[in-house]
Scaffold this motif. Structure first.
Motif, PDB file in Angstrom:
ATOM      1  N   LYS A   1       0.837  -1.205   0.000  1.00 35.55           N
ATOM      2  CA  LYS A   1       0.000   0.000   0.000  1.00 35.55           C
ATOM      3  C   LYS A   1       0.869   1.251   0.000  1.00 35.55           C
ATOM      4  N   MET A   2       1.977   1.202   0.709  1.00 42.47           N
ATOM      5  CA  MET A   2       2.882   2.349   0.730  1.00 42.47           C
ATOM      6  C   MET A   2       3.396   2.657  -0.675  1.00 42.47           C
ATOM      7  N   LEU A   3       3.866   1.621  -1.386  1.00 41.30           N
ATOM      8  CA  LEU A   3       4.358   1.842  -2.743  1.00 41.30           C
ATOM      9  C   LEU A   3       3.249   2.336  -3.662  1.00 41.30           C
ATOM     10  N   ASP A   4       2.046   1.872  -3.443  1.00 37.69           N
ATOM     11  CA  ASP A   4       0.923   2.260  -4.281  1.00 37.69           C
ATOM     12  C   ASP A   4       0.501   3.701  -4.013  1.00 37.69           C
ATOM     13  N   ASP A   5       0.326   4.030  -2.741  1.00 36.78           N
ATOM     14  CA  ASP A   5      -0.219   5.341  -2.391  1.00 36.78           C
ATOM     15  C   ASP A   5       0.780   6.474  -2.594  1.00 36.78           C
ATOM     16  N   MET A   6       2.075   6.175  -2.510  1.00 32.98           N
ATOM     17  CA  MET A   6       3.069   7.243  -2.499  1.00 32.98           C
ATOM     18  C   MET A   6       4.036   7.182  -3.677  1.00 32.98           C
ATOM     19  N   ASP A   7       3.588   6.657  -4.766  1.00 32.36           N
ATOM     20  CA  ASP A   7       4.442   6.465  -5.939  1.00 32.36           C
ATOM     21  C   ASP A   7       5.277   7.697  -6.272  1.00 32.36           C
ATOM     22  N   LYS A   8       4.626   8.832  -6.470  1.00 32.26           N
ATOM     23  CA  LYS A   8       5.338  10.023  -6.927  1.00 32.26           C
ATOM     24  C   LYS A   8       6.116  10.724  -5.825  1.00 32.26           C
TER      25      LYS A   8
END
Length: 451
Positions: free
Chosen positions: A93-100
């Motif tokens: 979820k961290m990688l998904d939510d904070m991509d940019k």
């Protein structure tokens, strides 16, 4: 359903998932003098101390922290110190939510979880710092090496001594021709630690309950689910075959890193467990001695390494060591380079020629003993994320070292002699050992092996 990084990985085919994930990230526009936005996986035990080491560089901006128990005692202080950082329990979820918002990911979790986090981060275009050893199995490390090359991100393994004086000294000794005649190394780690405290186990422990704030299922990552026990968490996972790599995997990367790299060892052709005290089907033996044999390489002579671990399991002392006392509480090594024997420790500790006359001769050769001011391992990684330096322990260097560690762990687990084909990267004389070069991931985690 909204297409996000997380559900793309979980549901797409390998090719589609990799294509979706490998799009330009914020790291593509990070330049000199910019801070690097860092996301952190694993804030237990050593986490706060390593965070401080990254913080000293002055160029790390911590944007997120992730831990399967986001209420553990270690992460609570981190939350107070970095109030603007977001907190996650699930790294997906961290990688998904904070991509940019993420340039780099630090992977400081148990060995068995290194692989999927690192693979997903690289596929998302993130630079990755992963603790040592890179992974538990030979196959996982092989896939990580390939992914780092494909995705073109900066990578670093956490053998931090490889950015210290030992690295620069060994490099200078090799370039001066002093290390071109090494035929044998004795390396050891004899201090009692957490790899073997439970006796002769017959079954996995049961009867305990995981902390209410912890995601025990996620903690297992790609490996099979089993009951919670404090014999696994927090911190005591290293001695279990399913989760760790024992004393050798833990310390071999700190003792043998410069030897493996500068002597161009690659893979051994034979690995032998010459001593095993209290072998067990679940945990690493109480003590082991492992021998690795390497063939001639690029003009360097064939050589072997003996590794000793376990309390009171010590190597033979060189004749030149007479009159001295070995500090058995510290790991170390003896390097037999032609007619010169060197003694060294772990991490950044430099080597010393045991014979004073030979030490004086080396000094007269002009081999440097001072190496100036260099970036430490953490700053080196962050500078590489900005394109200012190249990492000293990228996966192309630390991966093969980690694979040697994985082969040694197999010998500790199974005993006997393993013959390894350096070309095909297969164990040729033991089908069971060859099968253990890779794991079968549990259902729902297969996709990370196809990224």
């Amino acid at each position: 359903m909204k297409i996000t990084r997380r559900n793309a990985i979980l549901t797409a085919g390998a090719g589609a998932a990799a294509a979706l994930l490998h799009r330009p990230s914020w790291s593509d526009v990070v330049g000199a003098n910019e801070k690097v936005n860092v996301a952190w996986c694993g804030v237990g035990n050593r986490g706060p101390r390593i965070i401080e080491n990254f913080e000293k560089s002055g160029i790390a901006n911590f944007v997120a922290f992730c831990d399967v128990d986001p209420e553990n005692k270690h992460i609570n202080g981190t939350k107070e110190k970095f109030p603007k950082a977001r907190i996650f329990q699930d790294w997906r979820k961290m990688l998904d939510d904070m991509d940019k918002d993420i340039d780099a990911v630090v992977v400081l979790v148990p060995d068995h979880s290194h692989f999927p986090i690192t693979m997903a981060a690289m596929a998302a275009g993130k630079h990755v710092y992963t603790e040592k050893p890179l992974a538990r199995t030979f196959q996982e490390i092989e896939l990580m090496i390939g992914a780092a090359k494909r995705h073109g991100v900066a990578t670093q393994m956490g053998n931090q001594g490889y950015s210290g004086d030992n690295h620069f000294q060994f490099k200078a000794l090799k370039e001066a021709g002093v290390m071109n005649k090494v035929t044998h190394v004795d390396a050891y780690m004899n201090k009692w630690r957490r790899w073997h405290p439970w006796g002769d186990l017959k079954a996995m422990p049961t009867g305990e309950t995981a902390p209410a704030t912890m995601d025990w299922d996620l903690w297992h990552s790609t490996t099979p689910l089993h009951a919670f026990s404090k014999k696994f968490h927090p911190g005591d996972w290293r001695g279990w075959y399913q989760h760790g790599t024992g004393c050798f995997g833990d310390w071999g990367a700190h003792v043998l890193d410069s030897i493996h790299s500068f002597l161009e060892l690659g893979m051994p052709e034979k690995i032998s467990a010459t001593k095993m005290v209290q072998p067990n089907d679940l945990i690493f033996p109480l003590a082991t001695t492992i021998n690795f044999q390497f063939p001639e390489r690029n003009g360097l002579p064939a050589m072997d390494i003996d590794w000793y671990d376990g309390v009171d399991n010590l190597p033979p002392l060189p004749a030149e060591f007479a009159g001295r006392e070995l500090d058995t509480k510290q790991p170390g090594k003896f390097i037999y380079a032609g007619d010169t024997v060197f003694q060294g420790g772990s991490h950044a500790h430099t080597l010393q020629a045991l014979d004073s006359e030979k030490a004086k001769a080396l000094e007269e050769k002009g081999i440097p003993t001072k190496f100036g001011t260099n970036s430490d391992h953490y700053e080196n990684f962050l500078l590489a994320c900005r394109g200012d330096e190249e990492t000293r322990s990228p996966f192309s260097v630390s991966g093969p070292l980690s694979q040697v560690l994985a082969l040694g762990c197999l010998a500790q687990r199974l005993g006997g002699e393993l013959l390894f084909d350096r070309e095909t990267k297969q164990i040729t004389n033991n089908a069971a050992a060859n099968a253990l070069l890779k794991d079968t991931p549990r259902k729902g985690w297969e996709q990370y092996y196809a990224l």
